[in-house]
Structure formats: C-alpha cells, structure tokens
Motif scaffolding. Structure first.
Motif, PDB file in Angstrom:
ATOM      1  N   UNK A  86       0.809  -1.224   0.000  1.00  0.00           N
ATOM      2  CA  UNK A  86       0.000   0.000   0.000  1.00  0.00           C
ATOM      3  C   UNK A  86       0.832   1.258   0.000  1.00  0.00           C
ATOM      4  N   UNK A  87       0.563   2.141   0.961  1.00  0.00           N
ATOM      5  CA  UNK A  87       1.203   3.461   1.006  1.00  0.00           C
ATOM      6  C   UNK A  87       2.675   3.407   1.371  1.00  0.00           C
ATOM      7  N   UNK A  88       3.153   2.272   1.793  1.00  0.00           N
ATOM      8  CA  UNK A  88       4.587   2.167   2.112  1.00  0.00           C
ATOM      9  C   UNK A  88       5.414   2.323   0.849  1.00  0.00           C
ATOM     10  N   UNK A  89       4.756   2.085  -0.279  1.00  0.00           N
ATOM     11  CA  UNK A  89       5.477   2.117  -1.556  1.00  0.00           C
ATOM     12  C   UNK A  89       5.221   3.461  -2.235  1.00  0.00           C
ATOM     13  N   UNK A  90       6.267   4.075  -2.767  1.00  0.00           N
ATOM     14  CA  UNK A  90       6.069   5.316  -3.525  1.00  0.00           C
ATOM     15  C   UNK A  90       5.378   4.995  -4.844  1.00  0.00           C
ATOM     16  N   UNK A  91       4.826   6.011  -5.471  1.00  0.00           N
ATOM     17  CA  UNK A  91       4.131   5.825  -6.754  1.00  0.00           C
ATOM     18  C   UNK A  91       5.104   5.310  -7.810  1.00  0.00           C
ATOM     19  N   UNK A 111      12.478  -3.339   0.512  1.00  0.00           N
ATOM     20  CA  UNK A 111      13.296  -4.349  -0.175  1.00  0.00           C
ATOM     21  C   UNK A 111      13.435  -4.045  -1.662  1.00  0.00           C
ATOM     22  N   UNK A 112      12.489  -3.264  -2.168  1.00  0.00           N
ATOM     23  CA  UNK A 112      12.551  -2.949  -3.599  1.00  0.00           C
ATOM     24  C   UNK A 112      13.837  -2.196  -3.942  1.00  0.00           C
ATOM     25  N   UNK A 113      14.331  -1.420  -3.017  1.00  0.00           N
ATOM     26  CA  UNK A 113      15.613  -0.739  -3.224  1.00  0.00           C
ATOM     27  C   UNK A 113      16.717  -1.743  -3.523  1.00  0.00           C
ATOM     28  N   UNK A 114      16.650  -2.891  -2.870  1.00  0.00           N
ATOM     29  CA  UNK A 114      17.716  -3.895  -3.038  1.00  0.00           C
ATOM     30  C   UNK A 114      17.568  -4.670  -4.334  1.00  0.00           C
ATOM     31  N   UNK A 115      16.332  -4.892  -4.762  1.00  0.00           N
ATOM     32  CA  UNK A 115      16.142  -5.794  -5.920  1.00  0.00           C
ATOM     33  C   UNK A 115      16.018  -5.068  -7.248  1.00  0.00           C
ATOM     34  N   UNK A 116      15.811  -3.767  -7.243  1.00  0.00           N
ATOM     35  CA  UNK A 116      15.532  -3.113  -8.521  1.00  0.00           C
ATOM     36  C   UNK A 116      16.699  -3.200  -9.489  1.00  0.00           C
ATOM     37  N   UNK A 117      17.931  -3.285  -8.986  1.00  0.00           N
ATOM     38  CA  UNK A 117      19.076  -3.478  -9.892  1.00  0.00           C
ATOM     39  C   UNK A 117      18.977  -4.818 -10.605  1.00  0.00           C
TER      40      UNK A 117
END
Lengths: 354, 270
Positions: B70-75, B153-159
C-alpha cells in the motif's frame, strides 16, 4: 636418400593409379543416358511382373488400387475385414506404393522421350538420381519377396500361434515392406526432379504436369508417418495414454486428408487455363508449402514415435526428460496436419482444377 | 638429418593447418545449441511460468507482496513493480512462441550475428533471476507481515530487475532477428510476424525506459492477440491479402499509418 627414392618409386605409381580410378569412377557416374535409363526401367517392370502376387491394374491409374498386393489367403482376409494392424497393409503400404508407381508410369515418358540435344546438364544429372533409385528399388525386390513369402508361410503353418506371435511376424514384414515402399517413393521423387529439370513445368500448356508434380512431392507427407514411422511397429498395440490420443487424432486427420489428396491426385480432367503469372503463383505457393513439409518431416524424425511408444510407453512427460523438444515437434505436426495441409489441398484444388 | 627434421616440422605444421581448415569447413552447421538454450529456459528456466516453486512463481509472489504494502510504496516504485510484473509474464508467453519455431531454423548470417545476444542475454538474465530469487528466499522471514521492510526491499532488488529486463530484451532482439532471418517456415516467418515481434521489442524497450511511469500494457495486448493459441493471424497471413495491405502500409509509414493503433491494440486482423 636411396631409401627415399625407392619408396617414392613404389608409392607414386600407386597414388597415380588411385587418382585415375577415382576419376574414372566419377566420370562413369555422370553418364546415365536415356538408353541406360530405359533399360533399367524395363528391368524393373519385368522384375515386378515376375511375381504374381504383385498385380498391376492398368485401369486404376492414380488410385490406391493401381497395384494390388496379395499377402496370402489368411492375411488377405484380415486385411479385407479391416482388422487392426493388418488393414494398414492396404490403407498405407499398398496405397502409397500404388500412388508412387502411378506417378512414375504416367510421367516417365517426359524424360525418356528426350533426345540428347534436348538435355541440359541439370537434366543429365537428374537422370543419375532417377536411374540409381530404380536400381535400388530392383535390388530391394528380392528381400521384400522373401519377407512376403515368409509371412504367407507363417500364417499358413502356424494358424494356432498366439496373437502376440502373429503381430511380431507382421511387424517384421512391415519393416521390410516399408523399405520396399520407400524405394518406390524415392523413384517417384527422383522422377519429379527430372521432370522439373526439363523445364516443362514452366509451360502453361502443362498444368496437369504441374499438378502431378506437386501432388507427387506431397506423397511423402503420408509416407513418412504412415509407412516409415508408425508403420514399422504395431502402433495400435502401444499403451493407451493422453499422448496416444493426440497422435491418434493426428493419424485420423491425416487419413481424412489422405482421401482428399487421393481425389486430387486422381483428377486429371478439367484443368484451368492458367496465365504464366497464375502458373508462377501456383508454383511459388507450392514452394512455400513444401518448406512446411520439410519442417513437418523434421518434426516426425525429431519426435521419434517408435522410441516414444516402445521405450517410453507413450508417456510424453517421461519422454521429455530424454527429448526436451518432443512437445514442440508434436505441436508442429498437429499444426501441419490440422491446419496447413487441408488449407493447402483446398487451395491447390481451386488453383488448378476447373 | 637437420634438413629432414625441418621438413618434417613444416609438413606437420601444414597438416595441422589443413586439418583445422577442413574441420571448420565440414563441421556441422546448425542452430541446435541456441534453440536448445531457448527451449530449456522456457521449460526449466526463468521463463517457465508453470513450474512449481520455480523462479517465476517465487518472484511473482514477492511482487504481489510488495504491491500489497500500500502506502509504504512510492508511486514510482509501485509503477516499477507493476511494470516488471506484467513484463515478466509477457516474457514467458513471447519466449514460448519463439521456442516453438526456433528449432526449425537454418544456419546463416542472421544466426551467426545474433546467436551471442540470445545466449548471453538469456544466461545473464537467468543469473540475475537466480540472485533475485536467492535474495527473496533469504529474506522471506523479514517480509512476512512486515509491509515496511517489504516495501523497502525494492531498493535492493531493482538493480536485479533492471538487468533482467535489459538482458531479456537483448535476447529477444536477437531472437527476433534470428526468427526473421532463419526460420524456414514461410508460413510462420512472414512480414506480419516480423512486424509484430519487432514492435513488441520496441514496446519492451519503452517499458524499461519508462519503468517508473504508469505504462499501458501494450506488449500484453499484442501478445494475447497474436502470440497465443494457434497463432492463427500469423499462420494465415500469406493467404490474407487485406492484412498484407495493412502490414505494407505500416512498414512504409510506421507510426503514421492508420493501421498502427490497431496493431498495438491487437485488432489489426479484425
């Protein structure tokens, strides 16, 4: 130094002789003329005519009954009553043999009627292939006759044998019969190549010749699966699985297509008068279709139904461990038999027949 | 004696050179290695969407968990996750299409020039997928019921994700060139197939370029329309003069063609 000179004196002449032999053999292979071809054709016809169980029915050209083969009274009865496994001897082997020889008998005069002046290099080269195919066929006749006689003897002498034993005997015969039919199909394909080399297919007067040539090349579609593949073992006796259901559907559709194909093969009246552009279009579309045929034939080889049925009990999932492309080959065959082939037969019918 | 040794050495060197030349001249030239790689990636690798506890299922489950934060994630991140989710699914369908045709190909320049892109693209993407799956599995307990850390965790996996898309797109570009240049079937390999596959590749490149934006799933629309089922539109193209006219128009005018939108919308055959 003396030793080297002595060695050279021995080795050099041997090398020169070998080179000369190779040259002579190579040149000899290039020189099939119409006369030699005609002699081998005569020899083939005489060989076939020598066996009363191989009956030519001249009134039934371009049908599956152009030749009738007898397998002895016992097996004949099983064939005529359409007994599973036995009926294939007529449905597939006899039929394909008849169609191949039909094409040959009907069109050989295109080649044998040529004079030396009319022949170009391409035609001369194609005669080699045709001649060799005829020689190979005649060579295969004796083994086939022996296998046939053995079949007749077995079923006469061992009428109380178990069904398993009888099917085993039938299977052995089918393998020899498959080779025999294959040689006949190779003759027809080589003749088709020779006819093409004459240039007669580019003549708008020869729509019938074009149709016959295209049809002949299509014979291999049925020959490959019916005779050379499932025909080499008793497919009907193999384990019942979802894979077998799919393959049976392919066989059923291909049999339906075979009947349409025979009708097309058979029709030799009422041809359209084509312009050169229309004739070219027919030939271009045939060329595209024959590329599909090549992929279909490759898929049959790749799938290897014999291995799938005999060693993997028709279990496709198990077989995928050994042949990762099996499903892809099966899909290719299905697509070709269910869609590409019937579409093309209908289009060919519309293109050339009035 | 010395002269003899020199002559022998020279003859041996010539023999070796000739052997190498003849082996290269007559070695079997086929596309088996590449086609097997594609098929194995579709059947057992990261492009299989049906394998239980396979890479696709693991990653897809993880993406759903991230989206559910939900809101934890940026657009921007939400768009990235969604775009990757739909793109990964599209990849499996596109790859399955290629796998069915790519074993019926001939060896030629198109194959030689594109084989490495296909092989290296798939290999590199598989490696990054493996790394991503490893990360997901290692940190699965951290994600459990914890929206904050799951979103972070998305910061870690987006690469990993960027590499997976980049390398898979690279492989698909190679595959499209090989399809157009090497597939022997003149029914399956036609101008319409080339147009569809090249347009899909263009749209896949757009996805990567605009990962953080809300992107229409044009690739999914085209894939569902043209690359599923029996591929009827592609397989009947050679008999469809109306479609041939439309394709010709698009090939001449590109996005200015009146049929271009229909191509993207999956309705060009209607």
């Amino acid at each position: 130094m003396e030793k080297t000179k002595k060695s050279l004196k021995i080795v050099l002449p041997i090398v020169l002789i070998l080179i000369s032999l190779v040259s002579i053999i190579s040149f000899a292979g290039c020189n099939t003329d119409v006369g030699t071809l005609s002699e081998n054709i005569e020899r083939m016809n005489q060989s076939l005519g020598a066996y009363s169980f191989i009956q030519k029915n001249n009134g039934k050209l371009n049908t599956r009954d152009y030749y009738s083969l007898s397998y002895g009274a016992v097996v004949n009865e099983l064939v005529e009553s359409e007994e599973e496994n036995y009926d294939e001897l007529y449905k597939y082997y006899n039929s394909i043999f008849s169609l191949a020889m039909s094409y040959f008998d009907e069109n050989i005069s295109v080649v044998t009627g040529l004079s030396d002046e009319e022949m170009n290099d391409e035609t001369r080269n194609s005669l080699n292939g045709l001649n060799q195919a005829i020689v190979d066929f005649v060579d295969e006749l004796n083994p086939f006759v022996s296998a046939r006689n053995q079949l007749v003897t077995y079923f006469n002498d061992y009428s109380t044998a178990t069904e398993v034993a009888k099917l085993s005997e039938l299977r052995s015969f089918k393998r020899e019969y498959a080779t025999f039919v294959d040689k006949a199909v190779q003759i027809s394909l080589n003749l088709s190549t020779a006819v093409q080399a004459t240039g007669d297919l580019d003549n708008v007067e020869n729509v019938e010749l074009v149709k016959n040539s295209i049809c002949n090349k299509m014979l291999t579609i049925y020959h490959k699966l019916f005779v050379m593949n499932i025909g080499t073992f008793n497919w009907a006796e193999s384990p019942e699985t979802p894979l077998k259901t799919r393959v049976n559907a392919i066989i059923s559709n291909l049999e339906t297509s075979f009947n349409s194909y025979i009708s097309l093969f058979q029709t030799n009246s009422g041809f359209k008068e084509l312009t050169i552009e229309e004739l070219n279009a027919v030939e271009i579309e045939a060329e595209k279709f024959l590329t599909e045929v090549d992929d279909y034939l490759a898929a049959i080889d790749g799938l290897d139904l014999h291995d799938l049925a005999i060693n993997n009990y028709n279990d496709l999932d198990e077989y995928l461990n050994e042949n990762a492309n099996a499903e892809i080959y099966l899909l290719k065959i299905e697509q070709f038999v269910n869609e590409t082939l019937p579409t093309y037969i209908a289009r060919l019918d519309n293109s050339v027949l009035a | 004696m010395k002269k003899g040794i020199i002559i022998t050495v020279v003859l041996v060197v010539i023999a070796i050179i000739l052997a190498i030349v003849f082996v290269n001249l007559f070695k079997e030239r086929d596309t088996t290695e590449m086609s097997n790689r594609v098929v194995s990636t579709v059947q057992d690798g990261y492009l299989n969407d049906e394998k239980e506890e396979g890479e696709f299922e693991t990653i897809n489950s993880y993406l759903d968990k991230v989206l559910a934060t939900g809101d934890e994630l940026t657009t921007a991140y939400r768009n990235e996750v969604q775009n990757f989710k739909t793109t990964y699914l599209n990849y499996t369908v596109i790859a399955e299409f290629y796998s069915k045709q790519i074993i019926f190909t001939e060896y030629n320049d198109a194959y030689r020039n594109n084989k490495s892109d296909v092989m290296n693209g798939l290999n590199n993407a598989q490696n990054r997928v493996n790394s991503m799956v490893n990360y997901i599995n290692t940190n699965s307990s951290t994600f459990e019921g914890n929206a904050y850390w799951t979103a972070r965790s998305w910061d870690d996996v987006r690469d990993y994700v960027v590499d997976i898309i980049d390398q898979t797109n690279r492989a698909f570009r190679g595959l499209q060139n090989i399809y157009s240049g090497c597939v022997t079937s003149q029914v399956a390999n036609n101008d319409f197939a080339t147009l569809v596959l090249s347009t899909i590749n263009t749209e896949l490149a757009n996805v990567l370029e605009h990962m953080s934006e809300s992107v229409n799933d044009t690739v999914g629309t085209m894939v569902n329309a043209y690359l599923t089922g029996t591929y009827q539109d592609i397989m009947t193209y050679i008999y469809d003069s109306t479609l041939q006219e439309k394709v010709k128009d698009i090939m001449e005018k590109n996005q200015e063609s009146t049929y271009y939108s229909a191509l993207l919308n999956g309705t060009i055959c209607d």
